[in-house]
Every structure is written in C-alpha cells, then in structure tokens.
Design a protein around this motif. Sequence first.
Motif, PDB file in Angstrom:
ATOM      1  N   MET A  46       8.545  61.434  57.677  1.00 20.09           N
ATOM      2  CA  MET A  46       9.489  60.436  57.153  1.00 20.09           C
ATOM      3  C   MET A  46       9.304  59.071  57.775  1.00 20.09           C
ATOM      4  N   ALA A  47       9.511  58.034  56.974  1.00 19.93           N
ATOM      5  CA  ALA A  47       9.541  56.666  57.488  1.00 19.93           C
ATOM      6  C   ALA A  47      10.745  55.982  56.863  1.00 19.93           C
ATOM      7  N   GLY A  48      11.417  55.140  57.651  1.00 22.49           N
ATOM      8  CA  GLY A  48      12.615  54.501  57.116  1.00 22.49           C
ATOM      9  C   GLY A  48      12.855  53.102  57.654  1.00 22.49           C
ATOM     10  N   GLY A  49      13.688  52.380  56.917  1.00 21.49           N
ATOM     11  CA  GLY A  49      14.132  51.046  57.318  1.00 21.49           C
ATOM     12  C   GLY A  49      15.403  50.751  56.540  1.00 21.49           C
ATOM     13  N   HIS A  50      16.180  49.745  56.994  1.00 24.25           N
ATOM     14  CA  HIS A  50      17.436  49.522  56.265  1.00 24.25           C
ATOM     15  C   HIS A  50      17.340  48.368  55.280  1.00 24.25           C
ATOM     16  N   THR A  51      18.128  48.508  54.215  1.00 25.36           N
ATOM     17  CA  THR A  51      18.040  47.572  53.095  1.00 25.36           C
ATOM     18  C   THR A  51      19.096  46.479  53.153  1.00 25.36           C
ATOM     19  N   ASP A  52      20.118  46.651  53.988  1.00 23.74           N
ATOM     20  CA  ASP A  52      21.219  45.676  54.009  1.00 23.74           C
ATOM     21  C   ASP A  52      20.983  44.622  55.086  1.00 23.74           C
ATOM     22  N   SER A  53      21.659  43.471  54.906  1.00 17.57           N
ATOM     23  CA  SER A  53      21.657  42.424  55.929  1.00 17.57           C
ATOM     24  C   SER A  53      23.092  42.270  56.442  1.00 17.57           C
ATOM     25  N   VAL A  54      23.294  41.392  57.398  1.00 15.01           N
ATOM     26  CA  VAL A  54      24.655  41.046  57.819  1.00 15.01           C
ATOM     27  C   VAL A  54      25.194  40.002  56.830  1.00 15.01           C
ATOM     28  N   LEU A  99       9.939  58.032  61.463  1.00 12.97           N
ATOM     29  CA  LEU A  99       9.416  56.761  61.995  1.00 12.97           C
ATOM     30  C   LEU A  99      10.304  55.632  61.485  1.00 12.97           C
ATOM     31  N   ASN A 100      10.800  54.808  62.391  1.00 18.24           N
ATOM     32  CA  ASN A 100      11.750  53.758  62.015  1.00 18.24           C
ATOM     33  C   ASN A 100      11.145  52.366  62.192  1.00 18.24           C
ATOM     34  N   PHE A 101      11.418  51.529  61.199  1.00 19.19           N
ATOM     35  CA  PHE A 101      10.886  50.159  61.256  1.00 19.19           C
ATOM     36  C   PHE A 101      12.016  49.185  60.949  1.00 19.19           C
ATOM     37  N   ASP A 102      12.579  48.625  62.000  1.00 23.03           N
ATOM     38  CA  ASP A 102      13.709  47.710  61.867  1.00 23.03           C
ATOM     39  C   ASP A 102      13.401  46.466  62.688  1.00 23.03           C
ATOM     40  N   SER A 108      19.215  51.761  66.083  1.00 21.65           N
ATOM     41  CA  SER A 108      18.924  51.603  64.650  1.00 21.65           C
ATOM     42  C   SER A 108      18.954  52.981  63.988  1.00 21.65           C
ATOM     43  N   ASP A 109      18.487  53.034  62.733  1.00 19.66           N
ATOM     44  CA  ASP A 109      18.659  54.233  61.914  1.00 19.66           C
ATOM     45  C   ASP A 109      17.997  55.501  62.443  1.00 19.66           C
ATOM     46  N   TYR A 110      17.197  55.412  63.493  1.00 18.37           N
ATOM     47  CA  TYR A 110      16.641  56.648  64.036  1.00 18.37           C
ATOM     48  C   TYR A 110      17.697  57.411  64.835  1.00 18.37           C
ATOM     49  N   GLY A 111      18.823  56.741  65.154  1.00 15.94           N
ATOM     50  CA  GLY A 111      19.896  57.379  65.940  1.00 15.94           C
ATOM     51  C   GLY A 111      20.312  58.745  65.414  1.00 15.94           C
TER      52      GLY A 111
END
Length: 501
Positions: A260-268, A334-337, A391-394
């Motif tokens: 798996m690989a991930g990242g978030h789509t939202d901003s502040v 795998l997280n990419f933030d 980040s989202d790997y938490g």
Amino acid sequence: MKFTSTLLLSSLAIGAVAEPTDWFPIWRPLVQSNQLRRVLYRTNLLKHADALAEHAKLSDGTRAFGSKGHNATVEYIQKKLEKTGYYDVELQTFKYLFSEGTANFTVPTGTTEKHYVTEWFTYGPAGSVKAPLVAVSDVGCTAANFPAEVKGNIALIKRGTCEFGMKIALAGAAGAAGAVIYNNADGPVGGGTLGQPSRPETGPYVPAGSISGVDGNALLAQMASGTVTGSVVVKAVNEDRYTSNVLATTKGGDKKNVVMAGGHTDSVPAGPGINDDGSGSMGILEIALQLPKWSVKNAVRFGFWTAEEYGLVGSEHWVTSLSKEQVSDIAVYLNFDMIASPNFGYFLYDGDGSAFNLTGPKGSDHIEHLFEDYFKEVGIKTAPTAFDGRSDYGPFLTAGIPSGGIFTGAEKLKTEEEAKWWGGRAGIAYDPNYHKAGDTKDNCNVGAWVENVKAAAHAIATYARDLNGIPRGVARPKLAKKQISHDQRRHSACGHALNSI
Ligand SMILES: [Zn+2]
C-alpha cells in the motif's frame, strides 16, 4: 491514457477488445523499479499541481475536507484511476463535522477601539454582539457564578477547573449574549476547543473567544471604575460534511500480500495545500497512472485519504473499517505527506527506531533501509525523522502494519549542518508556507519532489515484485474504532493539540 502504442498494438494483435476493463488480461512484463522511475515526469506532476490549484479556486483558495475544492480533487483522482481500467476503484464516503472559525474581540477607547488578540474555540457558534462586559465570579463552572446582570451582556470568565465548553454553555444558560474567557496565566490560551459540538443538558453555546491573562486582568481593573462595553464577533462554520477516501487496488497481483501507498487529499482551510499534501497524493497518483504499463506479483493499493488535517480522520476511518483478515493482508504501508518542501530535507521515517527510539512494527526497519539504500545509490543524503504517527501512517502503525515513508519537512527550522547537506537556508523552516496560503505550486521544490516520487516508485515496484524481508503471516487484531473526538486529534498534524480546559 498512458499506454504505449506497442502495448496497444499487442493488445489488438491478441484480439483483446479495446475497452479499458478488458485491457487487464493482456500480458504485461513484471514491474521493475528502474523502468517505472523512467516514466515519471516532472511535467505530469506539475499538471496535477495545476489541477489542484484550480480545485482550490472553487472554494476561496482551500481544499479543506468536504469543500468544493476538495471534492473536485477527490473526483479528479477517482476519474483518472478508473480510466486506466487497471484498478478496482472504491470511494469510501462518510460524514464528519467540519468546524472552523475566527473570533474578534474589541473594546472602544475614546475615538478608536482596542483590538485584543483573540482565539476562537472549536465548535464555537458564529455571531456578533456588542454589550457591556460582566465579570463572572470564581471560574464560572457553576450556574451560581453567573450574576443576573450577565443576561443580554458579555460574560468575562476566568480559565480553569472545568472545560471551556462548560463555561460557555453556562453563560448561554444565564442568558449571556456572548462570552470572553481570559487565561489564568499571562499569555494566550494557545488554541482551544469547547470539547463537544453542543451541550444541550447545560445550555446553548454563545459567540465566544479567549484572550490573554494580562488582557483579562487589565479589563477587570477597567471595569472596576465603570461600565466597559465590548464587541465579540465570531465567524464560524460548524457543519456535517460528507467526504470520501479513494482506494484503488490493482486487479492483478496477490491480494493476500498487498503493497500500500498513501497520501492525503485535503488541505487546511488557510491554503491550497500543494506541498501538503498535493505533493504526496499527486506523486502516488502519477505512479498509479504509470503502473498499468506493467504487471505486479503482489497487489498494489493506493489510498487517498480525506480529512488528514483534522486528525488522520480518513485513514483511521478506513483502517478501522477493515476486518482482521483484511488488515493481515496488507504487507506494507508507505506514506507520502509533504515531499516537495521549498527548503527541503530528505527525511525518512525512522522505522528501525535508531534515531528516535520509536520503532515501528517489524518490517518498518526494512522499509527504512530500502529507502536509505536507494537514496545512497542515487547519491542523496538522507536523515531520519521521528516515527511518531503524525500523518496517515499512524492508524497503520496501530494496526501493526509495517510502515515507512518520506518527508521533506514542515514548520521546523533547517540546521546549519542540514543546509550543508542539502542546500537551502539554515534557520528557516523547511516549509515556511506550511498550513498557509503560500503553499502553492510555485513554492514547491520540484527537484526534490521528482526525486521523492522516484524513490516512492522504487519502493512500490520493489515490494510489488518481492516482499522478502517483510514478515508475513502475522495475525493482526481488528482495530476498534476509537472514540476520540476530532478536536483532541485535530492539529495533531501540526504538532499541537487543542486545549479543552
Ligand atoms: Zn499533510
């Protein structure tokens, strides 16, 4: 479409129907890191960044979760992935309370007015009131502390003993039109929340803000010699929003060994979030769009998370929705933030705990070493960054899934030594635009972005071929949904929790 003409020809030659969904059964060579890396172009990354900037324009420069801008990003990702025909694409939609606002408190002084540094409380209602200030006795934790004169006026309440939310609801119950809480120390409260969206059992919330202890005590002294009229203006949005994670899993590959690989789509709300986390989410999107040129031995799943900025809400929602078996099927995450910070560092999550003593689930060390070896090979120095679940790997760590990733830095300052390694400016934040309106494409470091997307592709391709070194067959528990309200978790991403008392 990212298919090469050769592949198109071969698909026609074997008589496959030229429908995207039917492309899948055609023969493709097994993915190789160097080949995948070779087709990752900066121009494509920049096109995605431009698209995100356009999305942000739909909602006043933000892609905060559930906004028009954010919904457009989610749709952009979904459509592009579906078009490949290579993935099973799933939207996981859920409801979450969006709460954002600002508070202003002013007091007229002769011909002008004094503006106080005022902080808003999460869940605080919008409204505007101009009325005399009335001091509340003790710390305003019981109805008896609120004198009758509070009715229709602004309650001035000292911080302490009970939750801000309790004080504001008691002020509402006493008929106050607004409230100001002053700190019980000299400085400001430093970020506050009412703790619960509402407290019907106590009373209605009224428009409120917090000020420093110094300001509060000065006001009390002023009030001792006559009526002081103040003005509280709160601008806020408190609303349930529907929002979605996007999950895309290769139709091919072993689903019992998912990479798996991930990242978030939202901003502040403050900005368009092109580095945070357009860089990570669009980086893995581009990898996902190129991957269909090859086949995979182990299934690859991309996770595009919503509401990360509100406390890893989307990723946690997804991980806690999995069965025990589904959790065990995930080999690595795998997280990419933030991988394009303007004053970047090349940081790797410290999965082996060697630098920060926060060791990830077994296998996390392997991921860190894989990235280390890769960067060494391409001649880039790396440094570890704390594996603290910021980040989202938490939620993946909590589920016992080996995790890792890359990070180019946020609000912390670059050291002299790091400036020698990587260039850039010492004493300046890695990303001076972190969580600000300036988090734009022009402020991203595209060179670092491209390098990191290639490193991400290396890890994905390597694990998609072979999971040697990653413990498999480890039974993992099903994660219970945590009953943590969003304000406790909110801003975990920027390193501080909100105060509720
Ligand atoms: Zn982020």
